[in-house]
Design an enzyme around this catalytic site. Structure first.
Site, mmCIF file in Angstrom:
data_model
loop_
_atom_site.group_PDB
_atom_site.id
_atom_site.type_symbol
_atom_site.label_atom_id
_atom_site.label_comp_id
_atom_site.label_asym_id
_atom_site.label_seq_id
_atom_site.Cartn_x
_atom_site.Cartn_y
_atom_site.Cartn_z
ATOM 1 N N ASP A 1 0.854 -1.194 0.000
ATOM 2 C CA ASP A 1 0.000 0.000 0.000
ATOM 3 C C ASP A 1 0.889 1.243 0.000
ATOM 4 O OD1 ASP A 1 -1.891 1.955 0.438
ATOM 5 O OD2 ASP A 1 -2.164 1.476 2.563
ATOM 6 N N ASN B 1 -0.290 4.554 -0.140
ATOM 7 C CA ASN B 1 -0.857 5.819 0.341
ATOM 8 C C ASN B 1 -1.601 5.712 1.669
ATOM 9 O OD1 ASN B 1 -2.980 4.347 -0.556
ATOM 10 N ND2 ASN B 1 -3.907 5.953 -1.811
ATOM 11 N N ASP C 1 -4.124 3.908 2.713
ATOM 12 C CA ASP C 1 -5.565 3.636 2.839
ATOM 13 C C ASP C 1 -5.831 2.161 3.188
ATOM 14 O OD1 ASP C 1 -5.056 2.344 0.484
ATOM 15 O OD2 ASP C 1 -6.625 3.355 -0.690
ATOM 16 N N ASP D 1 -1.727 -1.187 -3.864
ATOM 17 C CA ASP D 1 -2.029 -0.432 -5.086
ATOM 18 C C ASP D 1 -0.851 -0.482 -6.057
ATOM 19 O OD1 ASP D 1 -0.174 1.527 -4.006
ATOM 20 O OD2 ASP D 1 -1.816 2.091 -2.659
ATOM 21 N N ASP E 1 -5.251 -9.984 -16.059
ATOM 22 C CA ASP E 1 -6.264 -10.975 -15.709
ATOM 23 C C ASP E 1 -7.580 -10.529 -16.338
ATOM 24 O OD1 ASP E 1 -7.768 -12.904 -14.354
ATOM 25 O OD2 ASP E 1 -6.550 -12.712 -12.546
ATOM 26 N N ASP F 1 -9.769 -15.645 -17.183
ATOM 27 C CA ASP F 1 -10.522 -16.067 -16.011
ATOM 28 C C ASP F 1 -11.751 -16.874 -16.397
ATOM 29 O OD1 ASP F 1 -11.139 -15.692 -13.060
ATOM 30 O OD2 ASP F 1 -12.964 -14.866 -13.947
ATOM 31 N N GLU G 1 -7.627 -20.364 -17.193
ATOM 32 C CA GLU G 1 -7.975 -21.000 -15.907
ATOM 33 C C GLU G 1 -8.961 -22.116 -16.225
ATOM 34 O OE1 GLU G 1 -10.122 -20.047 -11.646
ATOM 35 O OE2 GLU G 1 -10.832 -19.133 -13.490
ATOM 36 N N HIS H 1 -4.608 -17.119 -5.588
ATOM 37 C CA HIS H 1 -5.532 -16.362 -4.746
ATOM 38 C C HIS H 1 -6.814 -17.151 -4.486
ATOM 39 C CE1 HIS H 1 -7.055 -15.920 -8.721
ATOM 40 N NE2 HIS H 1 -8.137 -15.332 -8.277
ATOM 41 N N ASP H 2 -6.974 -18.286 -5.146
ATOM 42 C CA ASP H 2 -8.153 -19.126 -4.929
ATOM 43 C C ASP H 2 -7.851 -20.365 -4.091
ATOM 44 O OD1 ASP H 2 -9.825 -17.490 -6.461
ATOM 45 O OD2 ASP H 2 -9.304 -18.528 -8.316
HETATM 46 C C1 GLC Z 1 -11.906 -17.278 -11.061
HETATM 47 C C2 GLC Z 1 -11.087 -16.408 -10.144
HETATM 48 C C3 GLC Z 1 -11.777 -16.309 -8.831
HETATM 49 C C4 GLC Z 1 -13.134 -15.696 -9.052
HETATM 50 C C5 GLC Z 1 -13.917 -16.436 -10.143
HETATM 51 C C6 GLC Z 1 -15.072 -15.630 -10.610
HETATM 52 O O1 GLC Z 1 -12.037 -18.552 -10.573
HETATM 53 O O2 GLC Z 1 -9.797 -16.909 -10.033
HETATM 54 O O3 GLC Z 1 -11.057 -15.582 -7.885
HETATM 55 O O4 GLC Z 1 -13.854 -15.718 -7.863
HETATM 56 O O5 GLC Z 1 -13.139 -16.694 -11.274
HETATM 57 O O6 GLC Z 1 -14.639 -14.615 -11.474
HETATM 58 CA CA CA Z 2 -3.503 2.163 -1.229
#
Ligand code: GLC
Ligand code: CA
Length: 577
Positions: free
Chosen positions: A37, A39, A41, A45, A114, A215, A269, A344-345
């Site tokens: 981050d 700034n 908040d 970013d 993405d 995605d 994906e 991230h999933d």
């Molecule tokens: C993909 C993304 C996931 C998101 C889903 C809906 O699986 O990686 O994070 O929730 O698509 O867009």
């Molecule tokens: Ca920020």
């Protein structure tokens, strides 16, 4: 532009394998909300990333997959886009993005964006128009089911137990959303939708973006007569969604209209895709996408009948071996796949696949050694390189991910066992990998001077980048070494993969072979030490890397392995191991 360079016979044992920069790529997945981050908040970013470019370069990675930074109300953390040609204000502005891209390119790092194809946000102007009247010109951008036709046919939602159709009173109709109610599915049957998407892709490519992570791309094609879901898919709706009738047509058109006109990387994906179908997407002659990543090992250690819950009996190394061997085998002559543990999933790799207490360092380095030794493009997820582990929230209030929150609400409303669910989420929740990056031991781990959008793992005092940097034996330094090794040895990228059968159930051994060069990968996926036998005719030439300092005893084709030990050797190439 086609930069394909066919490898010569003398250089490669497998002449079907073509050299490509995206096969040699080492990808670092960057989740911007939690990286840095700038700034105060509390939200990571783009300027925060810019301030850490030297760190990224120091890892040796050469591609960044950046999670979505486009305008979004963040119902699903950027996967609900309200304007594809703009940056969400909390991430910065378009000029920050351009500066980031320039900074990365200067350091020889490419960036893949993405791109959310299957759905938009309900706050996207197309949807606002679409829902306003049945005759609006954007009506056909989405899937609508008029209420007078009765209840729409059952479809499942990844995020809502009540299903994927939501009633909208404005036009007395239901709209379809495979994900959240704020993520209405686009109607790809409509050529105008496809045209808009291609224009969005070109907008970013013309800015210099080096490709896309696509995605949920397997879900874009639907039989718009919405038939009853066939019996065989009753408990596997993901595979049903991934078997839409025109998926390949759309991808071929996308390739023709956009991808083929640039020298870029495209990675899909691939939910619901099995090795048997992998070549249909990534085969060179198919002209669709270059590579994809699968979910076959993402269900490892989960309860197959309810993936929200872990199941220890489902954590067998043997099944991991089967998954990776099957993917390699499916694409050994053509096509290409991508490999990861954390995204991230998915929760943190060291917590799910390793031992994040006693052997955090050893198991992290083993998992990196494995990823970086496969015939597939490796994806390293931010924070894994410093050994970040699951945060294991005790309270539902600490979660930010609607995936967890919605299921909790559903359980609470239906008298389910919410406590058991909280326990399960400590292992599996997506938020485990989304906590802020731990830079140092100062306030908020150096991530932000404000109030972080998600709690920081309390272990940051001991687990952070500054400490990892100063400790020559850290995971971080090992990752750099292993990354450099892969970059210096084409055999680790292109070489044939051969699984070696082992007696013990905790060891994973395989070789990689390219022309007259051969490497043996030895991995002990276990808290116990063990002796592993090598095939009788195998001759070790030299140790390339070892995640333990102490020498390993090799006697009479036996290797003594310490807990989570990982070693690469060059060996004398042999025809039949
Ligand atoms: C993909 C993304 C996931 C998101 C889903 C809906 O699986 O990686 O994070 O929730 O698509 O867009
Ligand atoms: Ca920020």
């Amino acid at each position: 532009m086609d930069t394909t360079e066919t490898a010569s016979k003398s250089q490669y044992t497998n002449i079907g394998t073509k050299k490509q920069w995206w096969k040699e790529a080492i990808v670092y997945q960057l989740y911007p909300r939690s990286f840095k981050d700038s700034n105060g908040d509390g939200i990571g970013d783009i300027r925060g990333i810019i301030s850490k470019l030297d760190y990224l370069e120091s890892l040796g990675i050469n591609v960044i997959w950046l999670n979505p930074v486009f305008s979004s109300p963040n119902d699903d953390m950027g996967y609900d886009v309200s304007d594809y040609k703009n940056i969400m204000p909390e991430m910065g502005a378009l000029k920050d993005f351009e500066e980031l891209l320039t900074g990365l390119h200067k350091r020889g790092i490419k960036l893949i964006a993405d791109l959310v194809l299957n759905h938009t946000s309900d706050e996207h102007e197309w949807f606002i128009e679409s829902r306003s009247s049945r005759t609006n010109m954007y009506r056909q951008f989405y899937h609508w089911w008029p209420a007078e036709n009765g209840t729409p046919p059952k479809r499942f939602s990844v995020f809502h137990e009540e299903g994927a159709w939501t009633y909208d009173g404005q036009t007395d109709s239901y709209y379809l959303h495979y994900f959240s109610r704020k993520q209405p599915d686009l109607n790809w049957e409509n050529p105008s939708v496809r045209k808009e998407m291609y224009s969005i892709m070109k907008f970013w490519l013309d800015k210099g973006v080096d490709g896309f992570r696509l995605d949920a791309f397997t879900f874009i094609s639907k039989d718009t007569s919405f038939p009853k879901i066939p019996e065989k898919y009753k408990n596997d709706y993901i595979s049903f969604y991934a078997s839409g009738p025109r998926l390949h047509d759309y991808l071929q058109e996308m390739n023709r209209e956009v991808f083929s006109q640039y020298d870029i990387m495209t990675v899909g994906e691939a939910s619901g895709i099995t090795p048997e179908h992998a070549l249909l997407f990534t085969g060179t002659n198919r002209k669709e996408i270059q590579t994809l990543y699968h979910f076959d090992h993402a269900n490892w250690g989960r309860n197959p009948s309810n993936l929200h819950y872990p199941d220890a009996s489902n954590r067998k190394l043997n099944s991991l071996k089967k998954v990776f061997s099957a993917w390699d085998n499916a694409l050994k002559n053509d096509g290409w796949y991508s490999s990861y543990f954390t995204t991230h999933d998915q929760s943190r790799m060291v917590s799910r696949f390793g031992n994040d207490t006693q052997y955090r360092k050893e198991s992290s380095t083993l998992l990196f050694t494995f990823l970086l030794s496969l015939r597939s493009t490796p994806y390293l997820y931010q924070g894994d390189e410093i050994g970040m582990r699951n945060i294991r929230f005790e309270n539902i209030q600490d979660y930010r991910d609607l995936h967890t929150i919605n299921y909790y609400k559903h359980l609470a409303a239906t008298g389910g066992d919410v406590q058991a669910f909280i326990e399960a989420q400590k292992e599996l929740a997506r938020d485990n990998s989304r906590t802020p990056f731990q830079w140092n031991d100062t306030v908020n781990a150096g991530f932000s001077t404000g109030n972080p959008w998600m709690k920081i793992n309390p272990d940051y005092k001991e687990t952070n980048a500054a400490i990892a940097e100063s400790d020559k034996n850290s995971i971080l330094h090992y990752v750099r070494k292993m990354v450099a090794l892969r970059k210096s040895m084409p055999v680790l990228v292109y070489g044939d993969y051969n699984l070696i059968e082992t007696e013990g159930e905790n060891q994973y051994l395989f070789t990689r072979k390219l022309a007259d060069e051969e490497v043996l990968v030895v991995l002990n996926f276990s808290d116990n030490q063990g002796i592993t036998k090598l095939p009788g005719n195998l001759i070790i030439i030299k140790e390339l890397i070892n995640n333990y300092k102490t020498a390993t005893v090799v006697t009479d084709a036996q290797v003594l392995l310490k807990p989570w030990q990982a070693i690469l050797y060059t060996i004398k190439p042999s025809e039949n191991l």
